[in-house]
Write a protein that holds these residues in place. Sequence first.
Motif, PDB file in Angstrom:
ATOM      1  N   GLY A 143      14.126 -19.308  10.883  1.00 26.13           N
ATOM      2  CA  GLY A 143      13.455 -19.252  12.177  1.00 26.13           C
ATOM      3  C   GLY A 143      12.746 -20.544  12.545  1.00 26.13           C
ATOM      4  N   GLU A 144      12.577 -21.432  11.581  1.00 29.88           N
ATOM      5  CA  GLU A 144      11.910 -22.715  11.833  1.00 29.88           C
ATOM      6  C   GLU A 144      12.358 -23.722  10.791  1.00 29.88           C
ATOM      7  OE1 GLU A 144       7.737 -22.201   9.426  1.00 29.88           O
ATOM      8  OE2 GLU A 144       7.816 -21.468  11.490  1.00 29.88           O
ATOM      9  N   LEU A 145      12.181 -24.988  11.137  1.00 34.27           N
ATOM     10  CA  LEU A 145      12.607 -26.044  10.223  1.00 34.27           C
ATOM     11  C   LEU A 145      11.831 -27.309  10.547  1.00 34.27           C
ATOM     12  CD1 LEU A 145      14.704 -26.607   7.960  1.00 34.27           C
ATOM     13  CD2 LEU A 145      16.240 -27.405   9.745  1.00 34.27           C
ATOM     14  N   GLU A 146      11.255 -27.938   9.528  1.00 35.11           N
ATOM     15  CA  GLU A 146      10.541 -29.193   9.737  1.00 35.11           C
ATOM     16  C   GLU A 146      11.526 -30.347   9.820  1.00 35.11           C
ATOM     17  OE1 GLU A 146       7.300 -30.021   7.149  1.00 35.11           O
ATOM     18  OE2 GLU A 146       6.201 -28.237   7.765  1.00 35.11           O
ATOM     19  N   TYR A 147      11.180 -31.322  10.633  1.00 31.53           N
ATOM     20  CA  TYR A 147      11.993 -32.532  10.756  1.00 31.53           C
ATOM     21  C   TYR A 147      11.057 -33.707  11.007  1.00 31.53           C
ATOM     22  CZ  TYR A 147      11.456 -32.080  15.847  1.00 31.53           C
ATOM     23  OH  TYR A 147      10.951 -31.970  17.116  1.00 31.53           O
ATOM     24  N   GLU A 148      11.620 -34.908  10.903  1.00 37.98           N
ATOM     25  CA  GLU A 148      10.834 -36.115  11.087  1.00 37.98           C
ATOM     26  C   GLU A 148      11.185 -36.764  12.417  1.00 37.98           C
ATOM     27  OE1 GLU A 148       9.711 -38.958   7.692  1.00 37.98           O
ATOM     28  OE2 GLU A 148      11.432 -39.904   8.663  1.00 37.98           O
ATOM     29  N   CYS A 149      10.169 -37.088  13.179  1.00 38.87           N
ATOM     30  CA  CYS A 149      10.354 -37.724  14.481  1.00 38.87           C
ATOM     31  C   CYS A 149       9.801 -39.142  14.403  1.00 38.87           C
ATOM     32  CB  CYS A 149       9.610 -36.925  15.542  1.00 38.87           C
ATOM     33  SG  CYS A 149       9.596 -37.715  17.155  1.00 38.87           S
ATOM     34  N   THR A 150      10.568 -40.086  14.903  1.00 33.06           N
ATOM     35  CA  THR A 150      10.110 -41.475  14.956  1.00 33.06           C
ATOM     36  C   THR A 150       9.644 -41.767  16.374  1.00 33.06           C
ATOM     37  OG1 THR A 150      11.725 -42.071  13.275  1.00 33.06           O
ATOM     38  CG2 THR A 150      10.735 -43.874  14.508  1.00 33.06           C
ATOM     39  N   GLY A 151       8.381 -42.087  16.501  1.00 34.88           N
ATOM     40  CA  GLY A 151       7.804 -42.326  17.815  1.00 34.88           C
ATOM     41  C   GLY A 151       7.609 -43.796  18.106  1.00 34.88           C
ATOM     42  N   LYS A 152       6.651 -44.081  18.968  1.00 33.27           N
ATOM     43  CA  LYS A 152       6.339 -45.457  19.336  1.00 33.27           C
ATOM     44  C   LYS A 152       5.953 -46.255  18.100  1.00 33.27           C
ATOM     45  CE  LYS A 152       4.728 -44.434  23.985  1.00 33.27           C
ATOM     46  NZ  LYS A 152       3.560 -44.400  24.870  1.00 33.27           N
ATOM     47  N   SER A 153       6.313 -47.516  18.099  1.00 34.86           N
ATOM     48  CA  SER A 153       6.015 -48.438  16.990  1.00 34.86           C
ATOM     49  C   SER A 153       6.566 -47.939  15.660  1.00 34.86           C
ATOM     50  CB  SER A 153       4.507 -48.664  16.876  1.00 34.86           C
ATOM     51  OG  SER A 153       3.982 -49.149  18.081  1.00 34.86           O
ATOM     52  N   ASN A 154       7.654 -47.169  15.731  1.00 32.21           N
ATOM     53  CA  ASN A 154       8.309 -46.623  14.529  1.00 32.21           C
ATOM     54  C   ASN A 154       7.382 -45.780  13.656  1.00 32.21           C
ATOM     55  OD1 ASN A 154      10.863 -47.561  15.101  1.00 32.21           O
ATOM     56  ND2 ASN A 154      10.449 -49.543  14.178  1.00 32.21           N
ATOM     57  N   ILE A 155       6.408 -45.151  14.279  1.00 34.87           N
ATOM     58  CA  ILE A 155       5.513 -44.254  13.541  1.00 34.87           C
ATOM     59  C   ILE A 155       6.223 -42.921  13.377  1.00 34.87           C
ATOM     60  CG2 ILE A 155       3.316 -43.029  13.606  1.00 34.87           C
ATOM     61  CD1 ILE A 155       2.206 -45.437  15.204  1.00 34.87           C
ATOM     62  N   LYS A 156       6.290 -42.451  12.145  1.00 30.72           N
ATOM     63  CA  LYS A 156       6.985 -41.203  11.846  1.00 30.72           C
ATOM     64  C   LYS A 156       5.979 -40.064  11.741  1.00 30.72           C
ATOM     65  CE  LYS A 156      10.608 -43.590   9.282  1.00 30.72           C
ATOM     66  NZ  LYS A 156      11.539 -43.708  10.326  1.00 30.72           N
ATOM     67  N   GLU A 157       6.376 -38.924  12.291  1.00 34.33           N
ATOM     68  CA  GLU A 157       5.524 -37.741  12.172  1.00 34.33           C
ATOM     69  C   GLU A 157       6.395 -36.510  11.948  1.00 34.33           C
ATOM     70  OE1 GLU A 157       4.152 -35.942  16.245  1.00 34.33           O
ATOM     71  OE2 GLU A 157       3.938 -38.125  16.402  1.00 34.33           O
ATOM     72  N   GLN A 158       5.828 -35.562  11.260  1.00 31.93           N
ATOM     73  CA  GLN A 158       6.532 -34.312  10.973  1.00 31.93           C
ATOM     74  C   GLN A 158       6.360 -33.367  12.158  1.00 31.93           C
ATOM     75  OE1 GLN A 158       8.347 -35.497   8.094  1.00 31.93           O
ATOM     76  NE2 GLN A 158       8.423 -33.300   7.975  1.00 31.93           N
ATOM     77  N   ARG A 159       7.450 -32.752  12.548  1.00 24.87           N
ATOM     78  CA  ARG A 159       7.425 -31.744  13.614  1.00 24.87           C
ATOM     79  C   ARG A 159       8.182 -30.527  13.139  1.00 24.87           C
ATOM     80  NH1 ARG A 159       8.075 -35.234  19.151  1.00 24.87           N
ATOM     81  NH2 ARG A 159       6.090 -36.302  18.963  1.00 24.87           N
TER      82      ARG A 159
END
Length: 172
Positions: A143-159
Amino acid sequence: RKKQAEEELFSGAASVASVPPLARRAKVWLHVQDRLLAASEKQVAVNAKEDERSRAVDECLQFHYAAADELAPQVGIDEQALHFPRLCASACIAHAAQKVCALDVGCCVGRHTFELAREFEKVIGFDHSTSFIDTANKLKNQGELEYECTGKSNIKEQRKALVPAGIDKGRC
């Protein structure tokens, strides 16, 4: 087999016995190093391919499951355009004579498939990428799954990708 390997290693020598023992050991050691290096290079290529595959899955999860403000925080983008999977599924549902079974060809990470399951009794998702299919199945089961998002300035965050509420995942 050992004799055959020695003959291949020392080709050009009158005989293996004519090669001094120290030279033989050095030649064997160089051969072993070459084999280890080749195996290491092959593993690096495999790891790079897996990283690329993982990045593609993360990008698809971002595009298909992120909230509108996460997907495009800029002002002036039509929010309906950000819900592309739901819009596509709605168009298919509206034009379906019967809502018995749907085939989602190129289902990617499954978002369209889940949206079609709102109305169709059974939905089959198909994609050429086993990574995408594995990801869709994980979402179906968990029903859900964590993934990594690369945002501005190549900052990675878990979503977290969530299968939308109101969807019977058993139909997929």
